[in-house]
Design an enzyme around this catalytic site. Structure first.
Site, PDB file in Angstrom:
ATOM      1  N   CYS A   1       3.041  -4.812   6.676  1.00 33.36           N
ATOM      2  CA  CYS A   1       2.727  -4.282   5.068  1.00 33.36           C
ATOM      3  C   CYS A   1       4.546  -3.624   4.771  1.00 33.36           C
ATOM      4  CB  CYS A   1       1.799  -3.030   5.192  1.00 33.36           C
ATOM      5  SG  CYS A   1       0.147  -3.838   5.957  1.00 33.36           S
TER       6      CYS A   1
ATOM      7  N   HIS B   1       1.094  -1.229  -0.245  1.00 30.49           N
ATOM      8  CA  HIS B   1      -0.286   0.284   0.071  1.00 30.49           C
ATOM      9  C   HIS B   1       0.842   1.238  -0.010  1.00 30.49           C
ATOM     10  CE1 HIS B   1       0.780   0.622   4.249  1.00 30.49           C
ATOM     11  NE2 HIS B   1       0.460  -0.698   4.505  1.00 30.49           N
TER      12      HIS B   1
END
Length: 227
Positions: free
Chosen positions: A146, A138
């Protein structure tokens, strides 16, 4: 029914509200199409990504004929943890392994400025008892497990991947490695706890290096197997 995948928002990070994906497409697509044409690539062709933690890069590959060609290398803005796989929910470790991203894993409404879900835990992770959720690539340059890119980078990555899905690619592969898995680099890890796991990852790395086609990946007896 469409299931929208949403990122987990963990303090202390404060994220901006989602951007309009239609505005992003309209702004980013013409320049990307021009870059594809200059590179001799077809916009909307199948795509493939490789992530390297140590080097902090995401490679974006595009199919051209019977092989994939490197379109662009993006610097990873942030990731969590150290070299080695994600083991459990809440360890803030970014995953390593072989993942598949179908259209339903794309989230234009992400609080982290666009995202796609890697699909952790995959079957290998599940069989190994590894837990975790909402492991994404992202924007917004913040990470709690992430792989975080800058907003400008994720706009390009997301829009190109979305175009490949729209043009018929049922899923794209993302291979996440601890480092570039050359023989010399892996030899430095002999005796470490993840050496056998990384040897298995290297088989998938070598399969792509030798053919310039991402291999089919299955799991047998607790190991990745490559077609």
């Amino acid at each position: 029914m469409t299931v929208i995948l949403r990122d987990r928002i963990d303090p202390p990070f404060i994220t901006a509200p989602p951007r309009d994906i239609n505005e992003i497409r309209a702004r980013v697509t013409p320049q990307l199409q021009a870059e594809f044409a200059e590179a001799g690539l077809t916009y909307g062709a199948p795509v493939f990504m490789r992530i390297f933690k140590e080097e902090r890069v995401l490679e974006f590959w595009v199919q051209n004929g019977h092989q994939f060609e490197l379109f662009k290398t993006y610097g990873i803005c942030n990731y969590s943890g150290a070299l080695g796989p994600k083991l459990r929910e809440g360890d803030w470790q970014s995953p390593e392994g072989f993942y598949f991203v179908p259209p339903g894993a794309m989230n234009p409404n992400s609080s982290y400025h666009l995202s796609f879900n890697l699909g952790f835990p995959n079957r290998f992770d599940h069989d190994a008892g590894r837990t975790g959720s909402f492991l994404m690539v992202h924007g917004d340059c913040v990470s709690v497990g992430c792989y975080a890119m800058t907003d400008a980078q994720i706009e390009e990555i997301y829009v190109i991947a979305e175009a490949a899905h729209t043009n018929g690619q049922p899923f794209f592969r993302v291979h996440a490695f601890p480092f570039r898995m050359t023989d010399d680099r892996l030899m430095k890890e002999q005796g470490t706890m993840w050496y056998a796991f990384w040897q298995n990852l290297k088989q998938g790395y070598d399969a792509f290096e030798n053919t310039r086609n991402p291999p089919d990946v299955t799991v047998e007896d607790g190991r990745y197997v490559f077609g």
